[in-house]
Write a protein that holds these residues in place. Structure first.
Motif, PDB file in Angstrom:
ATOM      1  N   GLY A   1      49.620  43.755  45.964  1.00  0.00           N
ATOM      2  CA  GLY A   1      47.935  43.782  44.960  1.00  0.00           C
ATOM      3  C   GLY A   1      48.030  42.579  44.564  1.00  0.00           C
ATOM      4  O   GLY A   1      46.980  41.446  44.761  1.00  0.00           O
TER       5      GLY A   1
ATOM      6  N   CYS B   1      46.597  23.812  35.279  1.00  0.00           N
ATOM      7  CA  CYS B   1      47.673  22.904  37.316  1.00  0.00           C
ATOM      8  C   CYS B   1      46.868  21.880  37.779  1.00  0.00           C
ATOM      9  O   CYS B   1      46.971  21.703  38.310  1.00  0.00           O
ATOM     10  CB  CYS B   1      46.958  24.084  37.599  1.00  0.00           C
TER      11      CYS B   1
ATOM     12  N   PRO C   1      52.417  40.646  31.104  1.00  0.00           N
ATOM     13  CA  PRO C   1      51.494  40.788  32.705  1.00  0.00           C
ATOM     14  C   PRO C   1      52.288  39.732  33.100  1.00  0.00           C
ATOM     15  O   PRO C   1      52.061  39.930  34.918  1.00  0.00           O
ATOM     16  CB  PRO C   1      50.407  40.922  32.330  1.00  0.00           C
TER      17      PRO C   1
ATOM     18  N   THR D   1      54.377  36.833  38.269  1.00  0.00           N
ATOM     19  CA  THR D   1      53.981  36.053  39.189  1.00  0.00           C
ATOM     20  C   THR D   1      54.296  34.117  38.240  1.00  0.00           C
ATOM     21  O   THR D   1      53.802  33.411  38.983  1.00  0.00           O
ATOM     22  CB  THR D   1      52.251  35.292  38.226  1.00  0.00           C
TER      23      THR D   1
ATOM     24  N   VAL E   1      47.854  34.559  27.183  1.00  0.00           N
ATOM     25  CA  VAL E   1      47.170  35.063  28.199  1.00  0.00           C
ATOM     26  C   VAL E   1      46.484  35.899  28.336  1.00  0.00           C
ATOM     27  O   VAL E   1      46.578  37.074  27.901  1.00  0.00           O
ATOM     28  CB  VAL E   1      48.078  34.397  29.532  1.00  0.00           C
TER      29      VAL E   1
ATOM     30  N   LYS F   1      43.373  39.571  33.127  1.00  0.00           N
ATOM     31  CA  LYS F   1      42.013  39.420  33.105  1.00  0.00           C
ATOM     32  C   LYS F   1      40.709  38.598  33.138  1.00  0.00           C
ATOM     33  O   LYS F   1      40.459  37.813  34.324  1.00  0.00           O
ATOM     34  CB  LYS F   1      41.385  40.633  32.591  1.00  0.00           C
TER      35      LYS F   1
ATOM     36  N   SER G   1      41.096  35.031  32.209  1.00  0.00           N
ATOM     37  CA  SER G   1      41.808  34.100  33.092  1.00  0.00           C
ATOM     38  C   SER G   1      41.140  33.889  34.728  1.00  0.00           C
ATOM     39  O   SER G   1      40.639  32.984  35.435  1.00  0.00           O
ATOM     40  CB  SER G   1      42.825  33.673  32.216  1.00  0.00           C
TER      41      SER G   1
ATOM     42  N   TYR H   1      39.078  31.551  36.358  1.00  0.00           N
ATOM     43  CA  TYR H   1      38.778  30.600  36.970  1.00  0.00           C
ATOM     44  C   TYR H   1      37.447  30.372  38.811  1.00  0.00           C
ATOM     45  O   TYR H   1      37.221  29.394  39.011  1.00  0.00           O
ATOM     46  CB  TYR H   1      40.377  31.559  38.065  1.00  0.00           C
TER      47      TYR H   1
ATOM     48  N   MET I   1      44.502  36.324  43.732  1.00  0.00           N
ATOM     49  CA  MET I   1      43.752  35.252  43.483  1.00  0.00           C
ATOM     50  C   MET I   1      43.406  34.495  44.519  1.00  0.00           C
ATOM     51  O   MET I   1      41.982  34.618  44.433  1.00  0.00           O
ATOM     52  CB  MET I   1      44.625  34.857  42.208  1.00  0.00           C
TER      53      MET I   1
ATOM     54  N   LYS J   1      40.087  36.431  46.315  1.00  0.00           N
ATOM     55  CA  LYS J   1      38.852  36.469  45.549  1.00  0.00           C
ATOM     56  C   LYS J   1      38.862  35.067  45.996  1.00  0.00           C
ATOM     57  O   LYS J   1      37.277  35.306  46.261  1.00  0.00           O
ATOM     58  CB  LYS J   1      39.572  36.917  44.076  1.00  0.00           C
TER      59      LYS J   1
ATOM     60  N   ASN K   1      54.074  31.320  41.166  1.00  0.00           N
ATOM     61  CA  ASN K   1      52.844  29.866  40.490  1.00  0.00           C
ATOM     62  C   ASN K   1      54.019  29.466  39.930  1.00  0.00           C
ATOM     63  O   ASN K   1      55.032  29.240  39.154  1.00  0.00           O
ATOM     64  CB  ASN K   1      51.987  30.994  39.016  1.00  0.00           C
TER      65      ASN K   1
ATOM     66  N   TYR L   1      42.426  24.364  40.012  1.00  0.00           N
ATOM     67  CA  TYR L   1      42.000  24.231  39.224  1.00  0.00           C
ATOM     68  C   TYR L   1      43.092  24.311  37.589  1.00  0.00           C
ATOM     69  O   TYR L   1      44.353  24.768  38.715  1.00  0.00           O
ATOM     70  CB  TYR L   1      41.817  26.296  39.464  1.00  0.00           C
TER      71      TYR L   1
HETATM   72  N1  CAA Z   1      49.149  48.877  45.271  1.00  0.00           N
HETATM   73  C1  CAA Z   1      48.617  47.731  45.682  1.00  0.00           C
HETATM   74  N2  CAA Z   1      48.250  47.055  44.498  1.00  0.00           N
HETATM   75  C2  CAA Z   1      48.011  47.800  43.349  1.00  0.00           C
HETATM   76  C3  CAA Z   1      49.255  48.448  42.863  1.00  0.00           C
HETATM   77  C4  CAA Z   1      49.808  49.649  43.735  1.00  0.00           C
HETATM   78  N3  CAA Z   1      50.611  50.057  44.129  1.00  0.00           N
HETATM   79  N4  CAA Z   1      48.949  47.836  41.991  1.00  0.00           N
HETATM   80  C5  CAA Z   1      47.974  47.300  41.386  1.00  0.00           C
HETATM   81  N5  CAA Z   1      47.301  46.848  42.166  1.00  0.00           N
HETATM   82  C6  CAA Z   1      46.480  45.565  42.587  1.00  0.00           C
HETATM   83  C7  CAA Z   1      44.931  45.774  42.090  1.00  0.00           C
HETATM   84  O1  CAA Z   1      43.866  46.475  41.995  1.00  0.00           O
HETATM   85  C8  CAA Z   1      45.210  44.524  41.486  1.00  0.00           C
HETATM   86  O2  CAA Z   1      43.871  43.901  42.698  1.00  0.00           O
HETATM   87  P1  CAA Z   1      42.903  43.272  42.456  1.00  0.00           P
HETATM   88  O3  CAA Z   1      42.680  42.766  41.258  1.00  0.00           O
HETATM   89  O4  CAA Z   1      42.367  43.119  43.436  1.00  0.00           O
HETATM   90  O5  CAA Z   1      41.725  44.866  41.933  1.00  0.00           O
HETATM   91  C9  CAA Z   1      46.486  43.527  41.787  1.00  0.00           C
HETATM   92  O6  CAA Z   1      47.008  44.629  42.609  1.00  0.00           O
HETATM   93  C10 CAA Z   1      46.887  43.582  40.021  1.00  0.00           C
HETATM   94  O7  CAA Z   1      47.461  44.506  39.589  1.00  0.00           O
HETATM   95  P2  CAA Z   1      46.857  44.604  37.694  1.00  0.00           P
HETATM   96  O8  CAA Z   1      45.599  43.795  37.717  1.00  0.00           O
HETATM   97  O9  CAA Z   1      47.096  46.073  37.630  1.00  0.00           O
HETATM   98  O10 CAA Z   1      47.889  44.172  37.227  1.00  0.00           O
HETATM   99  P3  CAA Z   1      48.193  42.765  35.572  1.00  0.00           P
HETATM  100  O11 CAA Z   1      47.099  43.019  35.337  1.00  0.00           O
HETATM  101  O12 CAA Z   1      49.870  43.567  35.454  1.00  0.00           O
HETATM  102  O13 CAA Z   1      48.524  41.634  35.599  1.00  0.00           O
HETATM  103  C11 CAA Z   1      47.427  39.678  35.799  1.00  0.00           C
HETATM  104  C12 CAA Z   1      47.412  41.098  36.809  1.00  0.00           C
HETATM  105  C13 CAA Z   1      46.612  39.973  34.857  1.00  0.00           C
HETATM  106  C14 CAA Z   1      46.214  38.610  36.985  1.00  0.00           C
HETATM  107  C15 CAA Z   1      49.044  39.043  35.446  1.00  0.00           C
HETATM  108  O14 CAA Z   1      49.388  38.763  36.866  1.00  0.00           O
HETATM  109  C16 CAA Z   1      48.745  37.838  34.962  1.00  0.00           C
HETATM  110  O15 CAA Z   1      48.291  37.720  33.357  1.00  0.00           O
HETATM  111  N6  CAA Z   1      48.801  36.756  35.482  1.00  0.00           N
HETATM  112  C17 CAA Z   1      48.577  34.722  34.558  1.00  0.00           C
HETATM  113  C18 CAA Z   1      47.065  34.258  35.039  1.00  0.00           C
HETATM  114  C19 CAA Z   1      47.423  34.353  36.004  1.00  0.00           C
HETATM  115  O16 CAA Z   1      47.809  34.547  36.490  1.00  0.00           O
HETATM  116  N7  CAA Z   1      45.765  34.104  36.054  1.00  0.00           N
HETATM  117  C20 CAA Z   1      45.230  33.707  36.979  1.00  0.00           C
HETATM  118  C21 CAA Z   1      43.878  33.024  36.858  1.00  0.00           C
HETATM  119  S1  CAA Z   1      44.563  31.482  36.286  1.00  0.00           S
HETATM  120  C22 CAA Z   1      44.994  30.389  37.233  1.00  0.00           C
HETATM  121  O17 CAA Z   1      44.640  30.527  37.913  1.00  0.00           O
HETATM  122  C23 CAA Z   1      45.940  29.280  35.996  1.00  0.00           C
HETATM  123  C24 CAA Z   1      47.230  29.715  36.405  1.00  0.00           C
HETATM  124  O18 CAA Z   1      47.579  29.387  37.298  1.00  0.00           O
HETATM  125  C25 CAA Z   1      48.094  30.432  35.134  1.00  0.00           C
END
Ligand code: CAA
Length: 440
Positions: A38, A120, A159, A163, A206, A209, A211, A215, A250, A253, A328, A362
């Motif tokens: 994921g 970042c 969450p 990362t 944070v 979703k 974020s 991005y 990320m 996407k 990250n 970004y």
């Molecule tokens: N097998 C395979 N895939 C699985 C799975 C399994 N058993 N369980 C879940 N997945 C997949 C999900 O479908 C999802 O993929 P898609 O987005 O492609 O659908 C992926 O794994 C993640 O699962 P969740 O969405 O359920 O995960 P989550 O909600 O627990 O956490 C997150 C995801 C919200 C991004 C979290 O990691 C987070 O808050 N991260 C910090 C913020 C971040 O990094 N944001 C990115 C943009 S902002 C930025 O880039 C600046 C920065 O550096 C922070």
């Protein structure tokens, strides 16, 4: 016209490894594939108790300067990009200069020092500052040292915890660079956003979703802005496209977004039209919602095409190799994506001199920046000198209990008394507030 750009790169990883499938997932009672498939992450680099943004940045810079035979007199400015700063007044670059002065003859009294903040994207902004300083001919023949260093830690249970990462990338910005010349073509997408914040707090607040949506929205704007100055963007123009990588999922996407954007009105779109139709055009729909729905369907079909998969495998996937194993690094993240790409080219014997990269940076809050770079003849030797694989192999693999204890040490709200798990002879270490020393 003199080219200016990245002359040398050095990478320094946090010395601990948190294995997401073996250690993190069982403790969180989660399916390991959520992380490995994921998010696309195998493990994260975590800072040991003697490590912080100063020690990691100074260790990266020391290795870079020693390898390139530099003295402080060769460096006219030190710019540090970080979103993990611990001092609201004194820039981290002064602490790092203090460390380096313990090793090298001479001092950095002549050097301009600063600290850049915009989440970042600040690492790329610091490179820009150095580029402009050299282009304005204020550098007196000297180079700039840009250091992107972060401990990207989240509160336990957040969450974002999966990362996490910690490490530094030091880059030398010079005239006639060995690795990559920066082009003047550049695009921005920027808006006041509140999806990821650290207002006088150690761990970020944070909206994960959201974020991700921010991005992609800013990256789309930056691509459009970039195309207004570099109108011929075509997927085949670029050998690699390193993006800011908070986690590889990320970038899956972002890659799809970029591809859809770049194939518009090209022969690739025409060829794919036989299989999946033409991309929807906004003007053909009555409402934004209907247009968005049609785009989503088109993207779902696009990502299954052979043309897209081939392109992703060539231009994007190789940029993710280091990130998969370190998590990250915030400001350093896009720069390890570039390094991953170049390592891939070296390992597969690709000829890259004269080829272009499209680099997508970004920062939350939020700003995306896109620019092009042209690879220079010295890239192979420079990338060959990186010892990042050895550093990754040498990391101490923590148990979940050790991870929690060390996370507490880095949480400044808690009193803890935990010793280092690794022994850093010959490196800069954190020995207490304001005490960063070279361990003999
Ligand atoms: N097998 C395979 N895939 C699985 C799975 C399994 N058993 N369980 C879940 N997945 C997949 C999900 O479908 C999802 O993929 P898609 O987005 O492609 O659908 C992926 O794994 C993640 O699962 P969740 O969405 O359920 O995960 P989550 O909600 O627990 O956490 C997150 C995801 C919200 C991004 C979290 O990691 C987070 O808050 N991260 C910090 C913020 C971040 O990094 N944001 C990115 C943009 S902002 C930025 O880039 C600046 C920065 O550096 C922070």
């Amino acid at each position: 016209m003199t080219e200016v750009g990245i002359d040398a790169i050095e990478i320094w990883t946090g010395k601990l490894k948190l294995d997401l499938a073996e250690t993190f997932a069982p403790a969180k009672d989660e399916d390991p594939e959520k992380y490995t498939k994921g998010l696309g992450l195998e493990s994260s680099s975590f800072p040991d108790v003697h490590e912080d943004i100063v020690t990691m940045g100074a260790n990266a810079a020391k290795r870079l300067m020693e390898r390139r035979g530099l003295e402080p007199a060769d460096v006219g400015r030190i710019d540090v990009a970080t979103e993990s700063s611990f001092d609201n007044s004194k820039p981290v670059s002064t602490y790092i200069a203090g460390c380096l002065e313990q090793t090298f003859d001479g001092d950095f009294h002549h050097a301009n020092k600063g600290e850049r903040k915009f989440a970042c994207v600040a690492g790329t902004q610091s490179i820009d500052d150095a580029y402009n300083w050299i282009k304005a001919d204020r550098h007196r023949g000297r180079s700039a040292l840009v250091i992107a260093t972060d401990t990207a830690l989240y509160a336990r249970g957040d969450p974002g915890e999966a990362t996490q990462g910690a490490g530094a990338v030091a880059m030398l910005i010079s005239e006639d660079p060995d690795v990559a010349a920066l082009s003047t073509e550049q695009g921005y997408g920027s808006a006041d956003e509140t999806d990821f914040l650290k207002p006088n707090q150690q761990f970020p607040s944070v909206d994960g979703k959201r974020s991700m949506q921010v991005y992609l929205a800013r990256m789309r704007e930056a691509l459009t802005d970039f195309e207004s100055v570099a109108w011929d963007t075509h997927p085949d123009d670029f050998a690699y496209i390193p993006f800011h990588t908070p986690f590889p999922g990320m970038v899956r996407k972002a890659g799809l977004l970029g591809y859809r954007h770049m194939i518009r009105d090209t022969e690739i779109e025409d060829e794919l039209a036989d299989q999946i139709g033409r991309q929807p055009r906004e003007e053909e729909f009555d409402s934004w919602e209907a247009y968005e729905g049609a785009i989503r369907e088109y993207m779902d079909d696009l990502k299954e095409t052979e043309a897209y998969r081939d392109w992703y495998g060539r231009a994007i996937d190789p940029t993710l190799t280091i990130a998969r194993n370190v998590g990250n690094w915030y400001t350093g993240s896009v720069h390890i994506a570039r390094a991953s790409a170049l390592k891939n080219a070296a390992e597969t014997g690709k000829k890259l001199s004269g080829e272009k990269l499209l680099v997508g940076s970004y920062g939350s809050g939020a700003q995306a920046e896109i620019h092009a770079e042209t690879i220079r003849d010295g890239w192979r030797d420079e990338i060959g000198a990186l010892n990042v694989d050895e550093q990754l192999d040498r990391r101490y693999d923590v148990s979940f209990e050790e991870y929690e204890e060390i996370h507490d040490v880095h949480n400044h709200d808690k009193e803890t008394d935990v010793d280092s798990l690794t022994r850093p002879a010959g490196e800069f270490v954190f020995d207490g507030w304001g005490e960063m020393n070279e361990r003999k």
